[in-house]
Design an enzyme around this catalytic site. Sequence first.
Site, PDB file in Angstrom:
ATOM      1  N   LYS A 152      27.826   1.450  53.060  1.00 47.39           N
ATOM      2  CA  LYS A 152      27.540   0.025  53.042  1.00 47.39           C
ATOM      3  C   LYS A 152      28.498  -0.683  52.095  1.00 47.39           C
ATOM      4  O   LYS A 152      28.638  -0.301  50.924  1.00 47.39           O
ATOM      5  CB  LYS A 152      26.102  -0.233  52.600  1.00 47.39           C
ATOM      6  CG  LYS A 152      25.679  -1.690  52.819  1.00 47.39           C
ATOM      7  CD  LYS A 152      24.693  -2.172  51.778  1.00 47.39           C
ATOM      8  CE  LYS A 152      25.403  -2.531  50.498  1.00 47.39           C
ATOM      9  NZ  LYS A 152      24.749  -3.592  49.709  1.00 47.39           N
ATOM     10  N   ASP A 190      27.552  -5.678  54.664  1.00 45.26           N
ATOM     11  CA  ASP A 190      26.398  -6.442  54.190  1.00 45.26           C
ATOM     12  C   ASP A 190      26.888  -7.754  53.590  1.00 45.26           C
ATOM     13  O   ASP A 190      26.894  -7.931  52.370  1.00 45.26           O
ATOM     14  CB  ASP A 190      25.634  -5.601  53.156  1.00 45.26           C
ATOM     15  CG  ASP A 190      24.345  -6.263  52.717  1.00 45.26           C
ATOM     16  OD1 ASP A 190      23.846  -7.145  53.451  1.00 45.26           O
ATOM     17  OD2 ASP A 190      23.832  -5.901  51.642  1.00 45.26           O
ATOM     18  N   LYS A 204      25.726 -10.897  54.535  1.00 47.35           N
ATOM     19  CA  LYS A 204      24.663 -11.910  54.492  1.00 47.35           C
ATOM     20  C   LYS A 204      25.188 -13.296  54.882  1.00 47.35           C
ATOM     21  O   LYS A 204      25.010 -14.275  54.151  1.00 47.35           O
ATOM     22  CB  LYS A 204      24.016 -11.937  53.104  1.00 47.35           C
ATOM     23  CG  LYS A 204      23.361 -10.622  52.705  1.00 47.35           C
ATOM     24  CD  LYS A 204      22.698 -10.736  51.339  1.00 47.35           C
ATOM     25  CE  LYS A 204      21.960  -9.464  50.943  1.00 47.35           C
ATOM     26  NZ  LYS A 204      22.876  -8.336  50.649  1.00 47.35           N
ATOM     27  N   ASP A 211      25.446 -19.936  57.298  1.00 49.54           N
ATOM     28  CA  ASP A 211      26.168 -21.191  57.410  1.00 49.54           C
ATOM     29  C   ASP A 211      25.752 -21.842  58.724  1.00 49.54           C
ATOM     30  O   ASP A 211      24.828 -21.364  59.389  1.00 49.54           O
ATOM     31  CB  ASP A 211      27.687 -20.933  57.365  1.00 49.54           C
ATOM     32  CG  ASP A 211      28.457 -22.076  56.715  1.00 49.54           C
ATOM     33  OD1 ASP A 211      28.240 -23.241  57.145  1.00 49.54           O
ATOM     34  OD2 ASP A 211      29.254 -21.829  55.803  1.00 49.54           O
ATOM     35  N   THR A 256      15.169  -7.918  47.947  1.00 49.70           N
ATOM     36  CA  THR A 256      14.262  -7.033  47.202  1.00 49.70           C
ATOM     37  C   THR A 256      14.211  -7.366  45.711  1.00 49.70           C
ATOM     38  O   THR A 256      13.388  -6.820  44.983  1.00 49.70           O
ATOM     39  CB  THR A 256      14.653  -5.555  47.387  1.00 49.70           C
ATOM     40  OG1 THR A 256      16.040  -5.390  47.068  1.00 49.70           O
ATOM     41  CG2 THR A 256      14.408  -5.117  48.816  1.00 49.70           C
ATOM     42  N   ARG A 288      22.782   2.688  43.444  1.00 50.85           N
ATOM     43  CA  ARG A 288      22.836   3.177  42.065  1.00 50.85           C
ATOM     44  C   ARG A 288      22.227   4.560  41.840  1.00 50.85           C
ATOM     45  O   ARG A 288      22.758   5.316  41.016  1.00 50.85           O
ATOM     46  CB  ARG A 288      22.201   2.131  41.130  1.00 50.85           C
ATOM     47  CG  ARG A 288      23.101   0.926  40.920  1.00 50.85           C
ATOM     48  CD  ARG A 288      22.415  -0.209  40.203  1.00 50.85           C
ATOM     49  NE  ARG A 288      21.557  -0.972  41.101  1.00 50.85           N
ATOM     50  CZ  ARG A 288      20.972  -2.123  40.760  1.00 50.85           C
ATOM     51  NH1 ARG A 288      21.138  -2.620  39.556  1.00 50.85           N
ATOM     52  NH2 ARG A 288      20.223  -2.773  41.629  1.00 50.85           N
TER      53      ARG A 288
END
Length: 224
Positions: free
Chosen positions: A32, A59, A61, A64, A115, A205
């Site tokens: 990703k 990713d 996002k 617009d 999240t 992470r």
Amino acid sequence: MSNPVYLALDLPQLAGAKALAEKVRGHVGGLKLGLEFFCAHGAHGVHEIRELGLPVFLDLKLHDIPNTVAGAMQALHVLEPAIVTVHAGGGRAMMEDAKAAAGENCKVVAVTLLTSMDGRDLERTGVAGTAHDQVMRLAGLAQDAGLDGIVCSGHEVKAVHDSWRDGFFVVPGLRPGGKPTADQKRVVTPRQARDDGASVLVIGRPISRADDPLAAAREIEATL
């Protein structure tokens, strides 16, 4: 999908991102690339990562007006992403145009609620109801718009899966121990998310910042 784990490669240095991906490539199903990576390395960086032979999830996002998002989706064709994100908050017309402009083999999924946000954050932005209510509302909108699926936390994925049986569900914010870390609030374990209907598990992470990323990736894979 044999391995639903997509490693989040949001690292500032391209060489470091490639080295990490190369190290764990046998224990993840895809990679990703988010805003940090894309802003730092652009299309060149995506091409470099694609050379590793794993599916790439962009990713970005996108959010617009419909025409702009459609143009952005068309510009991404050359990168051959497996998955691209848009924001469900952009509305049905934007999502419809994003899907229409996407590549033939590209899944378009809508981000419902980050999240890092919870019910209190929603209230502060003027949105009534719980986090669960908001995710379900936007999931229905994405389904009506013809998208492939949504991005949601592991707290909502079971309910969304129950109402959208053939949907494609991306779950980020996962923690092997199930405990919140740093800016993540609504987290579950990778195993729980998978059991509840997640199609893709985005993990960053817990692998990328582990003392031994390869061992961490192996341990997560073993739980699935």
